[in-house]
Design an enzyme around this catalytic site. Structure first.
Site, PDB file in Angstrom:
ATOM      1  N   ASP A 107      -6.323   2.155  -2.902  1.00 34.08           N
ATOM      2  CA  ASP A 107      -7.561   2.018  -2.130  1.00 34.08           C
ATOM      3  C   ASP A 107      -7.841   3.249  -1.267  1.00 34.08           C
ATOM      4  O   ASP A 107      -8.836   3.301  -0.557  1.00 34.08           O
ATOM      5  CB  ASP A 107      -7.598   0.716  -1.298  1.00 34.08           C
ATOM      6  CG  ASP A 107      -6.458   0.593  -0.320  1.00 34.08           C
ATOM      7  OD1 ASP A 107      -5.655   1.547  -0.193  1.00 34.08           O
ATOM      8  OD2 ASP A 107      -6.362  -0.470   0.326  1.00 34.08           O
TER       9      ASP A 107
ATOM     10  N   ALA B 156      -2.440   2.220  20.693  1.00 29.09           N
ATOM     11  CA  ALA B 156      -1.318   1.560  20.034  1.00 29.09           C
ATOM     12  C   ALA B 156      -1.664   1.389  18.569  1.00 29.09           C
ATOM     13  O   ALA B 156      -2.784   1.012  18.234  1.00 29.09           O
ATOM     14  CB  ALA B 156      -1.061   0.205  20.679  1.00 29.09           C
TER      15      ALA B 156
ATOM     16  N   ARG C  63       0.039   6.047  18.900  1.00 29.90           N
ATOM     17  CA  ARG C  63      -0.411   7.286  18.254  1.00 29.90           C
ATOM     18  C   ARG C  63      -1.149   8.171  19.260  1.00 29.90           C
ATOM     19  O   ARG C  63      -1.935   7.674  20.064  1.00 29.90           O
ATOM     20  CB  ARG C  63      -1.359   6.978  17.101  1.00 29.90           C
ATOM     21  CG  ARG C  63      -0.727   6.195  15.980  1.00 29.90           C
ATOM     22  CD  ARG C  63      -1.611   6.208  14.737  1.00 29.90           C
ATOM     23  NE  ARG C  63      -1.286   5.117  13.832  1.00 29.90           N
ATOM     24  CZ  ARG C  63      -0.235   5.102  13.020  1.00 29.90           C
ATOM     25  NH1 ARG C  63       0.590   6.132  12.992  1.00 29.90           N
ATOM     26  NH2 ARG C  63      -0.003   4.066  12.238  1.00 29.90           N
TER      27      ARG C  63
ATOM     28  N   THR D  48      -0.423  -1.222  12.927  1.00 29.92           N
ATOM     29  CA  THR D  48       0.408  -1.508  11.752  1.00 29.92           C
ATOM     30  C   THR D  48       1.868  -1.108  11.945  1.00 29.92           C
ATOM     31  O   THR D  48       2.705  -1.450  11.138  1.00 29.92           O
ATOM     32  CB  THR D  48      -0.112  -0.759  10.504  1.00 29.92           C
ATOM     33  OG1 THR D  48      -0.049   0.639  10.768  1.00 29.92           O
ATOM     34  CG2 THR D  48      -1.540  -1.138  10.164  1.00 29.92           C
TER      35      THR D  48
ATOM     36  N   ASN E 208      -8.025   9.127   6.601  1.00 29.62           N
ATOM     37  CA  ASN E 208      -6.931   9.042   5.624  1.00 29.62           C
ATOM     38  C   ASN E 208      -7.397   8.759   4.194  1.00 29.62           C
ATOM     39  O   ASN E 208      -6.583   8.615   3.292  1.00 29.62           O
ATOM     40  CB  ASN E 208      -5.900   8.010   6.072  1.00 29.62           C
ATOM     41  CG  ASN E 208      -6.487   6.605   6.184  1.00 29.62           C
ATOM     42  OD1 ASN E 208      -7.441   6.251   5.486  1.00 29.62           O
ATOM     43  ND2 ASN E 208      -5.923   5.803   7.049  1.00 29.62           N
TER      44      ASN E 208
ATOM     45  N   GLU F  81     -12.307   6.351   6.546  1.00 31.84           N
ATOM     46  CA  GLU F  81     -11.306   6.744   7.515  1.00 31.84           C
ATOM     47  C   GLU F  81     -10.817   8.120   7.081  1.00 31.84           C
ATOM     48  O   GLU F  81     -10.841   8.455   5.893  1.00 31.84           O
ATOM     49  CB  GLU F  81     -10.139   5.759   7.528  1.00 31.84           C
ATOM     50  CG  GLU F  81     -10.529   4.415   8.108  1.00 31.84           C
ATOM     51  CD  GLU F  81      -9.318   3.544   8.422  1.00 31.84           C
ATOM     52  OE1 GLU F  81      -9.139   3.203   9.601  1.00 31.84           O
ATOM     53  OE2 GLU F  81      -8.563   3.208   7.499  1.00 31.84           O
TER      54      GLU F  81
ATOM     55  N   SER G 155       0.807  -1.215   0.000  1.00 29.32           N
ATOM     56  CA  SER G 155       0.000   0.000   0.000  1.00 29.32           C
ATOM     57  C   SER G 155       0.843   1.269   0.000  1.00 29.32           C
ATOM     58  O   SER G 155       1.681   1.463  -0.855  1.00 29.32           O
ATOM     59  CB  SER G 155      -0.940  -0.062   1.201  1.00 29.32           C
ATOM     60  OG  SER G 155      -1.788   1.040   1.249  1.00 29.32           O
TER      61      SER G 155
HETATM   62  P1  NG1 Z   1      -2.889   2.050  12.731  1.00 32.17           P
HETATM   63  O1  NG1 Z   1      -1.430   1.880  12.470  1.00 32.17           O
HETATM   64  O2  NG1 Z   1      -3.519   0.892  13.474  1.00 32.17           O
HETATM   65  O3  NG1 Z   1      -3.188   3.393  13.331  1.00 32.17           O
HETATM   66  C1  NG1 Z   1      -3.240   2.765  10.160  1.00 32.17           C
HETATM   67  C2  NG1 Z   1      -4.216   3.882   9.930  1.00 32.17           C
HETATM   68  C3  NG1 Z   1      -5.599   3.300   9.721  1.00 32.17           C
HETATM   69  C4  NG1 Z   1      -5.615   2.221   8.646  1.00 32.17           C
HETATM   70  C5  NG1 Z   1      -4.490   1.226   8.848  1.00 32.17           C
HETATM   71  C6  NG1 Z   1      -4.345   0.238   7.719  1.00 32.17           C
HETATM   72  C7  NG1 Z   1      -4.304   6.118  10.947  1.00 32.17           C
HETATM   73  C8  NG1 Z   1      -4.342   6.905  12.189  1.00 32.17           C
HETATM   74  N1  NG1 Z   1      -4.259   4.786  11.084  1.00 32.17           N
HETATM   75  O4  NG1 Z   1      -3.643   2.039  11.298  1.00 32.17           O
HETATM   76  O5  NG1 Z   1      -6.494   4.314   9.453  1.00 32.17           O
HETATM   77  O6  NG1 Z   1      -5.598   2.791   7.362  1.00 32.17           O
HETATM   78  O7  NG1 Z   1      -3.229   1.886   9.050  1.00 32.17           O
HETATM   79  O8  NG1 Z   1      -3.613   0.720   6.629  1.00 32.17           O
HETATM   80  O9  NG1 Z   1      -4.327   6.673   9.839  1.00 32.17           O
HETATM   81 ZN    ZN Z   2      -3.711   1.247   0.438  1.00 28.85          ZN
END
Ligand code: NG1
Ligand code: ZN
Length: 518
Positions: A267, A487, A495, A490, A361, A359, A66
């Protein structure tokens, strides 16, 4: 068969990762590509088992990392309906021991990362060893693979999803897009610029454009250097733009030009533009969610189905508070919160008649339930206005990817809405004002010590016990402030997100909270 598996297994020894274990996270396995072959082999075995457990339905395997750097890669499994794989793993082991019939089918694709080629070999080795039929779709976006899985498994049923080919995906999207244009709409706002993160979105969007007449849809592609792998996601793409809050490399937009960025597997999508004086303005996933909820809600109402079809919006704790307020107060729609990760949002949205989920993002989509689709099919419009709204709704239900968030499908969706509303990015931005906010990433000794309160959609910490009460005291000092810690699922980090009325206050608040976290 078992002998063959053992034999093939030897070709893919586990890489040395020290004390660390591989973990199937929110987005599958993700790591440096050189560590991955044995993992992909295992995923191949698992996919073949999962396909057999699902009575031979096609299971998808997508090889991509990704938005992460070019030297990484990853892999995830796609379930028969094109959704992320369900969480029960124990089942498969039992199943492997007992497996006889039916035959399995695994279909897979990969993004443009050069490491993908060798990883596909590891995957195929597992599929061959287990005698699993497979189809290699070559280079594709993640949502295209999700599409292919659902199309394969619904073929010949009364709910066929589309032709089982990447071409079928383009045909379905473009035909639906043209149906949304059943009334003469002229988009006077000029072309949309698409930063493809130097990834798979570039060739796939170019292909899609061949199916769309330029007077209805004009896109200009930027950052399409897929032959220079080290440029993937580098200083460009949806993740970079969202986290840096600035325009990508090769941005040359004039004031008010409409720009978008996709991520490395297409995506996610975010929009942005520069205001007079080069002020950068981001229109992120929350903005797409509010735009879509507003417009689709309006169409449902205009079609005369307002009483029968209810809309709901699903967000995570990272959604800007101003967007939530806008949805609840202005659009008068229900908002539900789930933990981070598309699979959670997707399931919650699937429970609505029409569920909009994004989301912040930029990963999201709009789900139409069977109930809503049936109402759309059956409804007899009472006026031309009702007929027009109904025709557009039916087209949107075909155009919007029903399996997963899809940057290309979302791009078409936003473009349709803006041209129907005759809106430029200026009107879109003016719907509400984002609260100043900041997302921080801090490295801690052990992120697994940070556990959120069940049912709080990750907005409150349960452990370590001392942190939340102290945070509450800090947050109370600021107006309309919100802050939470969790936590990452990924990355090896914690955070911290915060928002408040003034940017200075956000900075101050986060600085204090950070002290208690590290
Ligand atoms: P984590 O690392 O669990 O915060 C991040 C993104 C999610 C999602 C996943 C999968 C933020 C704050 N978190 O998750 O929205 O996209 O990666 O790719 O953007
Ligand atoms: Zn992606």
């Amino acid at each position: 068969e078992f002998g063959a598996v053992l034999e093939a297994c030897k070709q893919y020894p586990r890489a040395d990762t020290g004390k660390k274990d591989f973990g199937y996270g929110t987005a599958g396995f993700r790591m440096r590509a050189d560590l991955l072959p044995s993992v992909i082999f295992a995923v191949g075995l698992l996919a073949s088992i999962r396909s057999r457990k699902c009575k031979g339905s096609a299971i998808g395997v997508m090889i991509t990392a990704s938005h992460n750097p070019a030297e990484d890669n990853g892999v995830k499994i796609v379930d028969p309906e094109g959704e992320m794989m369900s969480e029960e793993w124990e089942w498969f082991a039992t199943w492997l021991a007992n497996a006889r019939d039916p035959e399995g089918l695994v279909i897979f694709a990969r993004d443009t990362r050069p490491s993908g080629e060798a990883l596909v070999e590891a995957l195929k080795a597992a599929l061959v060893a287990t005698g699993t039929e497979y189809i290699d779709y070559g280079i594709a976006t993640t949502p295209q693979l999700h599409y292919l899985v659902r199309a394969t498994n619904t073929l010949g049923s009364d709910r066929e999803y589309g032709e089982v080919s990447i071409e079928g995906y383009y045909k379905k999207l473009s035909a639906a897009f043209m149906n949304t244009m059943h009334i003469e709409y002229a988009n006077q706002a000029g072309p949309v610029y698409v930063d493809c993160a130097n990834g798979v979105g570039a060739p796939q969007l170019k292909e899609l454009l061949k199916y769309l007449p330029e007077d209805k849809f004009k896109a200009i592609i930027v950052n399409d250097k897929i032959d220079q792998p080290d440029r993937l996601n580098k200083r460009c793409g949806a993740d970079w733009v969202k986290t840096q809050q600035r325009a990508p490399e090769n941005f040359n937009g004039k004031d008010w030009d409409r720009w978008t960025s996709l991520d490395g597997d297409a995506d996610r999508i975010v929009y942005y533009f520069c205001e007079e004086g080069s002020i950068f303005r981001l229109l992120d996933g929350d903005r797409i969610a509010t735009l879509a909820a507003d417009y689709i809600g309006e169409l449902v109402h205009k079609s005369g189905l307002g009483e029968q079809i209810k809309l709901g919006v699903v967000q995570t704790a990272y959604a800007n508070g101003a967007s939530t307020k806008y949805i609840e107060k202005t659009l008068k729609l229900k908002v539900e919160f789930t933990p981070t990760g598309v699979k959670h949002l997707h399931h919650a949205a699937a429970r609505q008649d029409i569920g909009v989920y994004f989301e912040a993002n930029g990963h999201g989509t709009v789900l139409f339930s069977e109930r809503a689709l049936k109402a759309l099919r059956k409804h007899q419009p009472q006026s031309t206005a009702q007929l027009n709204a109904l025709t557009t709704l039916r087209a949107l239900s075909e155009m919007i990817n029903q399996t997963v968030g899809d940057a290309l499908s979302d791009l078409l969706l936003v473009e349709v809405i803006l041209s129907h509303k005759q809106w430029t990015v200026k009107e879109w931005l003016s719907t509400y004002a984002d609260l100043p906010n900041k997302l921080m990433k801090v490295n801690v000794m052990d992120r697994n010590k940070f556990i959120t309160v069940p049912g709080s959609a990750e907005r409150r910490l349960e452990r370590p016990p001392a942190i939340q009460p102290r945070m509450d005291e800090i947050i109370a000092k600021y107006q309309d402030a919100r802050c939470f810690v969790r936590a990452s699922g990924t990355e090896d980090a914690v955070r911290i997100y915060g928002e408040a009325t003034h940017a200075m206050e956000v900075e101050e608040m986060l600085a204090q909270v950070q002290e208690y976290v590290i």
